[in-house]
Design an enzyme around this catalytic site. Structure first.
Site, mmCIF file in Angstrom:
data_model
loop_
_atom_site.group_PDB
_atom_site.id
_atom_site.type_symbol
_atom_site.label_atom_id
_atom_site.label_comp_id
_atom_site.label_asym_id
_atom_site.label_seq_id
_atom_site.Cartn_x
_atom_site.Cartn_y
_atom_site.Cartn_z
ATOM 1 N N TYR A 1 -37.649 -12.530 21.420
ATOM 2 C CA TYR A 1 -36.788 -13.723 21.371
ATOM 3 C C TYR A 1 -37.116 -14.598 22.576
ATOM 4 O O TYR A 1 -36.904 -14.199 23.723
ATOM 5 C CB TYR A 1 -35.319 -13.285 21.369
ATOM 6 C CG TYR A 1 -34.285 -14.388 21.326
ATOM 7 C CD1 TYR A 1 -34.604 -15.708 21.008
ATOM 8 C CD2 TYR A 1 -32.948 -14.093 21.602
ATOM 9 C CE1 TYR A 1 -33.631 -16.694 20.974
ATOM 10 C CE2 TYR A 1 -31.964 -15.072 21.564
ATOM 11 C CZ TYR A 1 -32.313 -16.370 21.256
ATOM 12 O OH TYR A 1 -31.344 -17.342 21.225
ATOM 13 N N LYS B 1 -38.523 -14.533 17.411
ATOM 14 C CA LYS B 1 -37.604 -15.651 17.212
ATOM 15 C C LYS B 1 -37.993 -16.701 18.242
ATOM 16 O O LYS B 1 -37.795 -16.518 19.445
ATOM 17 C CB LYS B 1 -36.151 -15.205 17.407
ATOM 18 C CG LYS B 1 -35.141 -16.350 17.318
ATOM 19 C CD LYS B 1 -33.726 -15.873 17.621
ATOM 20 C CE LYS B 1 -32.733 -17.033 17.593
ATOM 21 N NZ LYS B 1 -31.348 -16.599 17.916
#
Length: 292
Positions: free
Chosen positions: A133, A161
């Protein structure tokens, strides 16, 4: 399970700030009925930074219990200490979660080599699929495409992400990784463009209040029906933007309460309730999206 509209779920609390299991079940039922592909429990939107370690584990396990196999659950397990991130991740090894979402270390701003070693250490100590992320606006740390590519070679690091909002990152990463490495948007406002460039879905804040619409948006884009997807996205755009009118998850928790999805919009300090000005803005965005 790792494609389409994945919700970064809010953590509902009662008026005293305790975790509200009744509202949590209501939220989960809403996402099951709306076609949400998976739930991220206790990520940034789930207020991981203000939950105790015990509460963190409880919310993930309650989400698993209340979802009862109806929707996959991904555990947020990021930390700015590698040993803490490893411990959080290992806690869920045999829990039933389908994977973990792990943010880059925040505040201490490691080098690219530090980022590589951090995520490698986590992956080596758990067999769970790991989703990286990258959200520099929150962490002060930007994981660059060459570092992502090095990490993508590790078997159980399956995707990222990407929440910079920089669409050029899609092609930059794609050029360096295998086709099976998942690229997921972390920015609702640019998610459709992200998917059109080769992304596989979005880990979404907007889906907390527009779950059906975000699932439909991702399905249309996956089918190549970009004309209809753009029309839908245009309707949702004020929501994508205004859910960040004040620091997230302040606006989205207010919106969840306004739609009757949970009992209160309680947050824990240092997060404070949505202002009157903010509530007017978010209410208008919900109305424009056809949700109110």
């Amino acid at each position: 399970m790792f494609t389409g509209s994945i919700v970064a779920l809010v953590t509902p609390m009662d008026e005293k700030g305790a975790i509200d299991r009744v509202s949590l079940k209501k939220l989960i039922d809403y996402h099951v009925a709306s076609g949400t592909a998976a739930i991220v429990a206790v990520g940034t939107t789930g207020e991981t930074s203000t939950l105790s370690h015990e509460e963190h584990g409880d919310v993930v396990m309650w989400t698993l219990e209340l979802s009862d196999g109806r929707v996959p659950v991904i555990a947020g397990t990021g930390a700015n200490s590698t040993s803490e991130a490893v411990s959080l991740t290992r806690r869920f090894n045999d829990s039933g979660v389908v994977g973990c979402l792990s943010v880059t270390p925040y505040y201490n701003r490691p080098s690219q080599e530090g980022l590589f070693q951090h995520f490698r250490a986590i992956a080596e100590r758990s067999d769970l699929p790991q989703i990286l992320y990258n959200v520099p606006a929150r962490t002060g740390c930007d994981m660059l495409p060459p570092t992502v590519a090095r990490l993508a070679e590790i078997k159980n690091i399956i995707g990222i992400k990407e929440a910079t909002g920089n669409l050029s990152r899609v092609s930059q990463i794609q050029e360096l990784v295998n086709d099976d490495f998942l690229l997921l948007s972390g920015d609702d406002a640019s998610a459709l463009d992200f998917i059109q460039l080769g992304g596989k879905g979005v880990i979404s804040v907007t889906a907390n209040v527009a779950a059906k619409e975000m699932a439909q948006l991702c399905a249309l884009a996956a089918d190549g029906n970009y004309a209809d997807a753009r029309r839908l996205n245009q309707r949702l755009m004020p929501l994508h933007q205004k859910l960040f009118f004040e620091p997230s998850p302040i606006p989205v928790k207010w919106a969840c309460k306004a739609l009757g999805l949970m009992a209160t919009d309680t947050l824990r300090l240092p997060m404070t309730p949505l202002t009157r000005a903010g509530s007017r803005v978010v209410r208008q965005a919900l109305t424009d999206a056809g949700l109110l």
